[in-house]
Design a protein around this motif. Sequence first.
Motif, PDB file in Angstrom:
ATOM      1  N   LEU A   1       9.214   7.158  -3.599  1.00 27.07           N
ATOM      2  CA  LEU A   1       8.791   5.763  -3.526  1.00 27.07           C
ATOM      3  C   LEU A   1       9.982   4.808  -3.468  1.00 27.07           C
ATOM      4  CD1 LEU A   1       5.741   5.624  -5.973  1.00 27.07           C
ATOM      5  CD2 LEU A   1       5.724   5.209  -3.508  1.00 27.07           C
ATOM      6  N   PHE A   2      11.061   5.195  -4.100  1.00 28.53           N
ATOM      7  CA  PHE A   2      12.284   4.389  -4.032  1.00 28.53           C
ATOM      8  C   PHE A   2      12.737   4.228  -2.578  1.00 28.53           C
ATOM      9  CE2 PHE A   2      17.012   4.630  -3.876  1.00 28.53           C
ATOM     10  CZ  PHE A   2      17.291   3.371  -4.360  1.00 28.53           C
ATOM     11  N   PHE A   3      12.755   5.321  -1.832  1.00 28.10           N
ATOM     12  CA  PHE A   3      13.174   5.266  -0.430  1.00 28.10           C
ATOM     13  C   PHE A   3      12.106   4.596   0.440  1.00 28.10           C
ATOM     14  CE2 PHE A   3      15.850   8.733  -2.064  1.00 28.10           C
ATOM     15  CZ  PHE A   3      17.098   8.273  -1.641  1.00 28.10           C
ATOM     16  N   TYR A   4      10.836   4.792   0.080  1.00 31.50           N
ATOM     17  CA  TYR A   4       9.761   4.112   0.810  1.00 31.50           C
ATOM     18  C   TYR A   4       9.921   2.599   0.690  1.00 31.50           C
ATOM     19  CZ  TYR A   4       5.033   2.534   2.045  1.00 31.50           C
ATOM     20  OH  TYR A   4       3.958   1.901   2.617  1.00 31.50           O
ATOM     21  N   LEU A   5      10.183   2.134  -0.532  1.00 30.28           N
ATOM     22  CA  LEU A   5      10.344   0.702  -0.760  1.00 30.28           C
ATOM     23  C   LEU A   5      11.544   0.160   0.019  1.00 30.28           C
ATOM     24  CD1 LEU A   5       9.657  -1.945  -2.169  1.00 30.28           C
ATOM     25  CD2 LEU A   5      10.871  -1.128  -4.208  1.00 30.28           C
ATOM     26  N   ILE A   6      12.643   0.898   0.041  1.00 29.68           N
ATOM     27  CA  ILE A   6      13.820   0.468   0.786  1.00 29.68           C
ATOM     28  C   ILE A   6      13.494   0.330   2.267  1.00 29.68           C
ATOM     29  CG2 ILE A   6      16.107   1.160   1.608  1.00 29.68           C
ATOM     30  CD1 ILE A   6      16.631   2.378  -1.113  1.00 29.68           C
TER      31      ILE A   6
ATOM     32  N   ASN B   1       0.839  -1.200   0.000  1.00 32.37           N
ATOM     33  CA  ASN B   1       0.000   0.000   0.000  1.00 32.37           C
ATOM     34  C   ASN B   1       0.868   1.242   0.000  1.00 32.37           C
ATOM     35  OD1 ASN B   1      -3.080  -0.814   0.577  1.00 32.37           O
ATOM     36  ND2 ASN B   1      -1.739  -2.230   1.691  1.00 32.37           N
ATOM     37  N   PRO B   2       1.680   1.435  -1.051  1.00 32.85           N
ATOM     38  CA  PRO B   2       2.582   2.584  -1.094  1.00 32.85           C
ATOM     39  C   PRO B   2       1.800   3.889  -1.268  1.00 32.85           C
ATOM     40  CG  PRO B   2       2.587   1.460  -3.207  1.00 32.85           C
ATOM     41  CD  PRO B   2       1.786   0.598  -2.265  1.00 32.85           C
ATOM     42  N   PRO B   3       2.308   4.994  -0.722  1.00 33.22           N
ATOM     43  CA  PRO B   3       1.639   6.289  -0.889  1.00 33.22           C
ATOM     44  C   PRO B   3       1.793   6.811  -2.313  1.00 33.22           C
ATOM     45  CG  PRO B   3       3.720   6.557   0.255  1.00 33.22           C
ATOM     46  CD  PRO B   3       3.513   5.076   0.118  1.00 33.22           C
TER      47      PRO B   3
END
Length: 487
Positions: free
Chosen positions: A114-119, A105-107
């Motif tokens: 999003l790259f850093f969110y995924l990490i 459920n990414p923002p």
Amino acid sequence: MPPPAPTASGKLSIPTKLFYGFGSVAFGVKDQGFSYLLLIFYNQVVGLPSATVGLAIMVALLFDSLLDPIMGQVSDNWRSKWGRRHPFMYAAAIPVAVSYLLLWNPPNWSHEALFFYLIVVAVVIRSFITMYEIPSAALAPELTTDYDERTKVLSYRYFFGWFGGLTMTVLALQVFLKPDATHPVGQLNPAGYQVYALVASAIMFGAIMISAMGTHRHIAGFKTPPQRKLTLGQLAKEMFSTLTHRSFLVLMGAGLFNAMAQGLVLSLNLYFNTYFWELSAGQVAFLAAGNFVSAALAFALAAPLSKWMGKKPAAQLTKVLAFVISFVPISLRLLDVFPANGAPAVIPILFLQTIFSTAFSIISSILISSMIADVVEDSELRTGRRSEGLFFSAAAFVAKAVSGVGIFASSMILVFVAFPQGAKPGQVPVDVIRDLGVVYLIVLAALYGAAITCVSLYRITRAGHAETLSRLAAAAAKEGEGPAHVP
């Protein structure tokens, strides 16, 4: 209630094996999600470039590689009324479920954010999976010292891991990822991933708690090494001396190459089924269901093969068979001698190929894990320390490399062949599809070959393991402690 006394041969009850194995459902759900769905979700659904997704997962894997041996060493030296392993298993349940839910459920952020969110989310879930998986896996050599019984115990673990992961994959493809007017290809429909995440997270939480509670009664019977006060320097020195065990190092290499090969197969499987073979979501789900048969075959055959051939020859044989069977359909298509897409023979051939290649690959993984369990006593004889957690931290890292290194390698292959973003089945250039098949087979052959070579260097045999157990028992008796008791 105190744990039941083990038989002289170290045999375990069926309920014990079931409870122990069932916990791997959590890891299986997470790993199948990472390996089978994550790349296509973040690449084709969320819109991140494939190289960006692969890099994010590799960064998370690097963090994980540092945490794994630390977790293993900590659990080996932990002392509590709940033993060395169970406190960590209980503590991981809720964080694992919550972090997995966040992953899908990414923002609605920029690609860079999003790259850093995924990490971050990948690091969090890997960390808490580590907190559960390493102590849980380390229970295997504590539950039994029997050479063949260990293979049986780990067969349960792998069976439930695959069964849980496959069940969620089939549910995702058949129930959650349904096509609609906006998304004619079900596996590209973003709404289905949210429902999948909710159900998967709940199952992961339940599996961890059931396994921890089901094996809790054995805590009192586990062998507890004496309490020691160690400095950080001493801990680091012991970790190094333990992990440089020759047979363990070659198994680590074999496991890594084996995991990378499996990760490559799983990560690109949906790409091949969607674009190379041009299958519908229902047909993909049917092929995925064949892996249930694979898991059952592996569960049934791993222990008999180990008893008949020995673990090392059986691991080598099954790895060769897994590669040969995986190689055949794609190579025949590249040579223009395989039935055309849509022909009636395509699905049955791919179904049989999936069953047997996956079954032999699972058997090889079970045997390698069982071989790691046998390293525990060999190391104890040399060092005087039991280091189940430290050794199985490496096994856990290897298993997680299925999704980490596999996704990275897969993303690099997609970049290398210039696979288009937002591609539609049937509209990808023929030369791109051909290059995808060629590069995939070359990389797969190299990984399988390296794994087989590493296994050939392993030295512990059935007779050698029995001799090690005898020497440990004699040493314990000489010290006045009596024979070691391992439930």
